[in-house]
Design an enzyme around this catalytic site. Structure first.
Site, PDB file in Angstrom:
ATOM      1  N   GLU A 158     -10.040   2.894  -8.036  1.00 52.31           N
ATOM      2  CA  GLU A 158      -9.418   2.756  -6.703  1.00 52.31           C
ATOM      3  C   GLU A 158      -8.270   3.746  -6.539  1.00 52.31           C
ATOM      4  O   GLU A 158      -7.548   3.982  -7.518  1.00 52.31           O
ATOM      5  CB  GLU A 158      -8.896   1.327  -6.533  1.00 52.31           C
ATOM      6  CG  GLU A 158     -10.035   0.327  -6.518  1.00 52.31           C
ATOM      7  CD  GLU A 158      -9.566  -1.120  -6.352  1.00 52.31           C
ATOM      8  OE1 GLU A 158      -8.374  -1.340  -6.068  1.00 52.31           O
ATOM      9  OE2 GLU A 158     -10.411  -2.005  -6.503  1.00 52.31           O
ATOM     10  N   HIS A 198     -10.359  -3.336  -0.958  1.00 57.29           N
ATOM     11  CA  HIS A 198      -9.601  -4.286  -1.792  1.00 57.29           C
ATOM     12  C   HIS A 198      -8.647  -5.127  -0.927  1.00 57.29           C
ATOM     13  O   HIS A 198      -7.419  -5.022  -1.052  1.00 57.29           O
ATOM     14  CB  HIS A 198      -8.842  -3.561  -2.907  1.00 57.29           C
ATOM     15  CG  HIS A 198      -8.518  -4.488  -4.054  1.00 57.29           C
ATOM     16  ND1 HIS A 198      -8.429  -4.075  -5.357  1.00 57.29           N
ATOM     17  CD2 HIS A 198      -8.265  -5.830  -4.073  1.00 57.29           C
ATOM     18  CE1 HIS A 198      -8.118  -5.110  -6.129  1.00 57.29           C
ATOM     19  NE2 HIS A 198      -8.025  -6.187  -5.365  1.00 57.29           N
ATOM     20  N   ARG A 257     -12.850  -7.320 -10.115  1.00 61.10           N
ATOM     21  CA  ARG A 257     -12.299  -6.020 -10.472  1.00 61.10           C
ATOM     22  C   ARG A 257     -13.454  -5.020 -10.541  1.00 61.10           C
ATOM     23  O   ARG A 257     -14.527  -5.327 -11.090  1.00 61.10           O
ATOM     24  CB  ARG A 257     -11.601  -6.066 -11.836  1.00 61.10           C
ATOM     25  CG  ARG A 257     -10.215  -6.656 -11.799  1.00 61.10           C
ATOM     26  CD  ARG A 257      -9.238  -5.777 -11.009  1.00 61.10           C
ATOM     27  NE  ARG A 257      -7.897  -6.332 -11.000  1.00 61.10           N
ATOM     28  CZ  ARG A 257      -7.426  -7.179 -10.078  1.00 61.10           C
ATOM     29  NH1 ARG A 257      -8.190  -7.569  -9.073  1.00 61.10           N
ATOM     30  NH2 ARG A 257      -6.182  -7.608 -10.136  1.00 61.10           N
TER      31      ARG A 257
HETATM   32  C1  GLV Z   1      -5.970  -8.929  -6.390  1.00 59.13           C
HETATM   33  O1  GLV Z   1      -6.913  -8.272  -6.710  1.00 59.13           O
HETATM   34  C2  GLV Z   1      -5.121  -9.641  -7.289  1.00 59.13           C
HETATM   35  O2  GLV Z   1      -5.305  -9.572  -8.508  1.00 59.13           O
HETATM   36  O3  GLV Z   1      -4.191 -10.286  -6.794  1.00 59.13           O
END
Ligand code: GLV
Length: 317
Positions: A259, A277, A230
């Protein structure tokens, strides 16, 4: 039949578990603000959402019939779980089905950042490959390097398995001793020993800015930092400064503090691979995640207790 709000279009094959329910779908390509989610949730019993959606306390206060929020993600920091629990709403997520896909991506970033793939590809595309220099784009070897995993859950362990194939020495740090070979008690020690540091902790109050300017300064100047966990786990401002000054060799980043905005210092930083991401973004894995979320929503609506519930205490109320 219940009413289910889907904040994003899901693959058709993920809708079978919720067939027979009334589905409220977004306009394709449009993302809902927190306020719009709260408005749309007024009459629904279930929400299937994903990371981009903030499911805040306001959603729970405006949705008296809501019994389940299923997020198509393994992390659930997008949902105010405390508010959900107080409202008696189950929160479900998608553990287990994305470990290998995310570990593949983390390993891709380890390789790409260590070998400066973004810088060299960018130069090639811009016509900058005009000569062969023996000292051009010199990276750091991944084989034989020491990998420091921060967090040792399923995804970190999948990265460790890949690292063994590259003859890496693998260390790990976790909040609680794992009792496994390679465990390092003190995070600071692990950071100082590793050639590559890969982050695999959830975002919590304790992990916010876990990697700050002080800890970046503990890392070797030849080291590479990879973050597929994260964004807020890393102080982006400090990371950008460390890369710019050459205090840190390189970084591979898939997740950001704010983000989809990327800190200008990171956008400008040298020796940095930046991805939008995409850790779990494969056809098969995104389908498996979506199905796991819709199955959990259907289970709760049917009065059952899916194992992938993060606040199972709501079922005892
Ligand atoms: C992606 O970042 C998730 O948490 O699935």
């Amino acid at each position: 039949m219940a009413r289910i709000l889907l904040t994003s279009r899901l693959p058709d094959d993920a809708l079978d578990p919720i067939a027979g329910h009334e589905l409220i779908m977004p306009i394709p390509g449009k993302s809902l603000s927190t306020g719009e989610i709260a408005d749309s949730a007024r009459d629904v019993e279930a929400i299937v959402c994903h990371l981009r959606d903030r499911i805040s306390a306001a959603v729970f206060t405006s949705a008296p019939h809501l019994v389940v929020v299923a997020t198509v993600s393994v992390g659930y920091d997008n949902v105010d779980v405390g508010a959900a629990t107080r409202a008696g709403v189950a929160v479900c997520h998608t553990p287990g089905v994305l470990d290998d896909t995310t570990a593949d991506l983390a390993f891709a970033l380890i390789l790409a950042a260590s070998r400066l793939l973004s810088d060299s590809e960018r130069d090639l595309r811009q016509g900058g490959w005009t000569d062969r220099h023996l000292d051009g784009y010199l990276g750091r070897d991944v084989h034989g390097a020491t990998l420091g995993l921060v967090g040792y859950g399923r995804i970190a362990q999948a990265v460790a398995r890949r690292a063994e194939g590259f003859s890496m020495r693998v260390l790990h740090h976790a909040r609680r001793p794992t009792g496994l070979p390679g465990f390092v008690v003190d995070l600071d020690d692990l950071l100082a020993m590793a050639d590559v540091v890969s982050l695999h902790v959830p975002l919590t109050a304790e992990t916010r800015h876990l990697i700050d300017a002080r800890r970046l300064a503990l890392m070797k100047p030849t080291a590479v930092l990879v973050n597929t966990a994260r964004g807020p786990v890393v102080d982006e401002q400090a990371l950008g400064a460390a890369l710019e000054s050459g205090r840190l060799f390189a970084a591979g980043i898939d997740v950001y503090e704010n983000e989809p905005n990327v800190h200008p210092l990171l956008l400008a930083a040298p020796r940095t691979v930046l991805l939008p991401h995409v850790g779990s973004a494969s056809f098969a894995t995104r389908l498996a995640m979506a199905r796991l979320a819709t199955t959990a929503a259907a289970e709760v609506l049917a009065g059952r207790r899916p194992p992938n519930t993060v606040n199972p205490e709501v079922f005892d109320k």
